[in-house]
Design a protein around this motif. Structure first.
Motif, PDB file in Angstrom:
ATOM      1  N   THR A 235      -3.341  -6.432   3.281  1.00 24.80           N
ATOM      2  CA  THR A 235      -3.476  -7.149   3.333  1.00 24.80           C
ATOM      3  C   THR A 235      -4.215  -7.445   0.697  1.00 24.80           C
ATOM      4  O   THR A 235      -3.623  -8.659   0.967  1.00 24.80           O
ATOM      5  CB  THR A 235      -4.533  -8.366   3.562  1.00 24.80           C
ATOM      6  OG1 THR A 235      -6.251  -8.704   3.686  1.00 24.80           O
ATOM      7  CG2 THR A 235      -4.044  -8.343   4.818  1.00 24.80           C
ATOM      8  N   ARG A 236      -4.279  -6.487   0.842  1.00 21.18           N
ATOM      9  CA  ARG A 236      -4.614  -6.856  -0.757  1.00 21.18           C
ATOM     10  C   ARG A 236      -3.484  -6.633  -1.821  1.00 21.18           C
ATOM     11  O   ARG A 236      -3.624  -6.463  -2.962  1.00 21.18           O
ATOM     12  CB  ARG A 236      -5.790  -5.094  -1.211  1.00 21.18           C
ATOM     13  CG  ARG A 236      -5.690  -3.883  -0.507  1.00 21.18           C
ATOM     14  CD  ARG A 236      -6.408  -2.614  -0.794  1.00 21.18           C
ATOM     15  NE  ARG A 236      -6.746  -2.561  -1.894  1.00 21.18           N
ATOM     16  CZ  ARG A 236      -7.248  -1.640  -2.706  1.00 21.18           C
ATOM     17  NH1 ARG A 236      -7.581  -1.038  -1.902  1.00 21.18           N
ATOM     18  NH2 ARG A 236      -8.045  -1.468  -3.853  1.00 21.18           N
ATOM     19  N   PHE A 237      -2.166  -5.621  -0.840  1.00 17.94           N
ATOM     20  CA  PHE A 237      -1.765  -5.618  -1.574  1.00 17.94           C
ATOM     21  C   PHE A 237      -0.577  -6.424  -1.642  1.00 17.94           C
ATOM     22  O   PHE A 237       0.151  -6.344  -0.345  1.00 17.94           O
ATOM     23  CB  PHE A 237      -0.571  -4.316  -1.491  1.00 17.94           C
ATOM     24  CG  PHE A 237      -1.955  -2.826  -1.658  1.00 17.94           C
ATOM     25  CD1 PHE A 237      -1.824  -2.936  -3.463  1.00 17.94           C
ATOM     26  CD2 PHE A 237      -2.577  -2.181  -1.272  1.00 17.94           C
ATOM     27  CE1 PHE A 237      -2.726  -1.693  -3.682  1.00 17.94           C
ATOM     28  CE2 PHE A 237      -3.330  -1.179  -1.727  1.00 17.94           C
ATOM     29  CZ  PHE A 237      -3.472  -0.871  -2.956  1.00 17.94           C
ATOM     30  N   ALA A 238       0.341  -7.513  -1.965  1.00 19.69           N
ATOM     31  CA  ALA A 238       1.184  -8.690  -1.436  1.00 19.69           C
ATOM     32  C   ALA A 238       2.464  -7.610  -0.978  1.00 19.69           C
ATOM     33  O   ALA A 238       2.959  -8.089  -0.659  1.00 19.69           O
ATOM     34  CB  ALA A 238       1.446  -9.345  -2.448  1.00 19.69           C
ATOM     35  N   HIS A 239       2.910  -6.873  -1.808  1.00 25.02           N
ATOM     36  CA  HIS A 239       4.199  -5.797  -1.651  1.00 25.02           C
ATOM     37  C   HIS A 239       3.313  -4.779  -1.653  1.00 25.02           C
ATOM     38  O   HIS A 239       2.537  -3.929  -2.446  1.00 25.02           O
ATOM     39  CB  HIS A 239       5.175  -6.055  -2.954  1.00 25.02           C
ATOM     40  CG  HIS A 239       5.228  -7.529  -2.945  1.00 25.02           C
ATOM     41  ND1 HIS A 239       5.625  -8.328  -2.693  1.00 25.02           N
ATOM     42  CD2 HIS A 239       4.611  -8.162  -4.445  1.00 25.02           C
ATOM     43  CE1 HIS A 239       6.130  -8.970  -3.230  1.00 25.02           C
ATOM     44  NE2 HIS A 239       5.549  -9.509  -4.390  1.00 25.02           N
ATOM     45  N   SER A 240       4.552  -3.577  -0.434  1.00 21.62           N
ATOM     46  CA  SER A 240       4.534  -2.173  -0.203  1.00 21.62           C
ATOM     47  C   SER A 240       4.940  -1.800  -1.291  1.00 21.62           C
ATOM     48  O   SER A 240       3.608  -0.137  -1.603  1.00 21.62           O
ATOM     49  CB  SER A 240       4.466  -1.701   1.032  1.00 21.62           C
ATOM     50  OG  SER A 240       4.860  -2.842   2.278  1.00 21.62           O
ATOM     51  N   ARG A 241       5.297  -2.326  -2.376  1.00 26.25           N
ATOM     52  CA  ARG A 241       5.317  -0.612  -2.981  1.00 26.25           C
ATOM     53  C   ARG A 241       4.106  -0.999  -4.738  1.00 26.25           C
ATOM     54  O   ARG A 241       4.482  -0.172  -4.499  1.00 26.25           O
ATOM     55  CB  ARG A 241       7.164  -1.650  -3.710  1.00 26.25           C
ATOM     56  CG  ARG A 241       7.520  -3.185  -4.653  1.00 26.25           C
ATOM     57  CD  ARG A 241       7.866  -2.884  -5.381  1.00 26.25           C
ATOM     58  NE  ARG A 241       8.147  -4.313  -5.459  1.00 26.25           N
ATOM     59  CZ  ARG A 241       8.306  -5.326  -5.196  1.00 26.25           C
ATOM     60  NH1 ARG A 241       9.120  -5.994  -4.212  1.00 26.25           N
ATOM     61  NH2 ARG A 241       8.648  -6.938  -6.202  1.00 26.25           N
ATOM     62  N   SER A 242       3.342  -1.866  -4.348  1.00 26.16           N
ATOM     63  CA  SER A 242       2.827  -2.152  -5.158  1.00 26.16           C
ATOM     64  C   SER A 242       1.802  -0.537  -4.929  1.00 26.16           C
ATOM     65  O   SER A 242       0.974   0.175  -5.822  1.00 26.16           O
ATOM     66  CB  SER A 242       1.856  -3.128  -4.424  1.00 26.16           C
ATOM     67  OG  SER A 242       2.684  -4.299  -5.753  1.00 26.16           O
ATOM     68  N   VAL A 243       1.662   0.230  -3.725  1.00 21.60           N
ATOM     69  CA  VAL A 243       1.064   1.256  -3.155  1.00 21.60           C
ATOM     70  C   VAL A 243       1.395   2.235  -4.001  1.00 21.60           C
ATOM     71  O   VAL A 243       0.177   3.122  -4.491  1.00 21.60           O
ATOM     72  CB  VAL A 243       1.349   1.651  -1.438  1.00 21.60           C
ATOM     73  CG1 VAL A 243       0.530   2.660  -1.220  1.00 21.60           C
ATOM     74  CG2 VAL A 243       1.133   0.993  -0.581  1.00 21.60           C
TER      75      VAL A 243
END
Length: 335
Positions: A235-243
């Motif tokens: 949940t720390r990433f609002a968008h999966s692409r941020s990984v």
């Protein structure tokens, strides 16, 4: 009374500085690096509004301990803090703590998320295995180099590499004196590596989430386990692409005036997970059969931009897929 604290942490001692809302220093000093001692040193000022410390070797542990003592601790990015601390003409622990207190007062910082104790334990196992694996590879390369420099070629026969080296050393006593201790050390490393690998695989296969992530083509137990240990909380990433950006798999850009170009990947963040995702993507592209639409996408991209760039792009896509599966609680569905 509201006040803000900066902590400059070292192994033995921690320098602290407290500032009020106007920026005036209320007090500063040093205490042993112990959460109870730090809490006692700050108690004379009352309850702080914010306590800031930099990322470092002891930051995770100390941050958790301060939070447990009801101190509003915030861990900040050491790179950003360094840019501010370097403005001081004299570098001392007291000055660093004073500048960190100023960061706490002004809010001019970027907080970083502190990993949970469970995630740190998982990463400790991964790091230990990685260290032993690297040391065994270095030892193997050293033995090969010494044999080659003496013109010794390994005989064909035994399947185990160490046994072939032993046979080659029978005709060269001088070289045997140097290499047999290395072979014994290699045996110890091999046993340690096997033990760590077994433990890691047992933990990965015992996790429902790990087994679900292993359903993605190219992703094995170690990659799935490393993904959980590094991301910790999806949940720390609002968008999966941020990984992809988090593990350094996105391209870096430089733009100034008329100059504007896109370079190689940033390589920021966790290098171990980045390497594992890249290896998973590369194996998915190169292996025969399986992979479905993911492999077909990677093959089409490889034909356009080459193997390495295609593997980076596919690794980034794997990170997005793994994160989305974790958040949504879904299984991988091959197209």
């Amino acid at each position: 009374m509201s006040y803000f604290v900066g902590l400059d942490v070292s192994m033995e001692e921690t320098a602290y500085c407290a500032r009020n809302t106007e920026g005036r220093i209320l007090g500063q000093g040093k205490t042993v690096t112990d959460p109870d001692a730090i809490a006692a040193a700050l108690a004379r000022f009352g309850r702080p509004t914010r306590v800031v410390l930099e990322t470092g070797r002891m930051a995770n542990w100390l941050h958790r301990q301060l939070i447990a003592r009801d101190l509003p601790a915030v861990c900040v990015d050491a790179r950003q803090a360094h840019a501010v601390l370097s403005q001081m003409p004299n570098k001392t622990d007291a000055n660093d703590a004073a500048m960190l207190a100023e960061l706490a007062r002004t809010g001019f910082y970027r907080a970083v998320r502190v990993k949970s104790e469970a995630a740190q334990g998982m990463r400790a196992l991964l790091k230990a295995r990685e260290l032993v694996l690297r040391q065994r590879m270095d030892l193997d390369n050293t033995i090969r180099g010494l044999l080659t420099s003496m013109g010794v070629r390994l005989p064909k026969g035994p399947r185990r590499w160490a046994d072939r080296v032993e046979l080659a050393l029978e005709a060269n006593e001088a070289l045997a004196l140097a290499l047999r201790p290395l072979l014994r050390l290699r045996g110890d490393l091999a046993r340690s590596l096997a033990e760590l690998t077994r433990r890691l695989l047992t933990e990965a296969r015992g996790s429902d989430l790990c087994r679900r992530l292993m359903g993605v083509p190219g992703v094995g137990a170690i990659t799935a386990y490393a993904f959980l240990a590094t991301i910790d909380d999806p949940t720390r990433f609002a968008h999966s692409r941020s990984v992809g950006a988090y593990v350094g798999l996105t391209s870096k850009r430089y733009q100034s005036g008329e100059v504007d170009y896109t370079g190689r990947i940033t390589r920021r963040g966790d290098g171990m997970l980045r390497t594992l995702l890249f290896e998973a993507a590369s194996s998915l592209i190169t292996r025969a059969g399986g992979g479905g639409a993911l492999r077909e996408w990677g093959l089409r991209l490889r034909a356009k931009v080459g193997h390495k760039k295609a593997s980076v792009a596919l690794a980034r896509k794997l990170g997005v897929i793994l994160h989305r599966m974790w958040v949504d609680g879904t299984e991988f569905r091959a197209a």
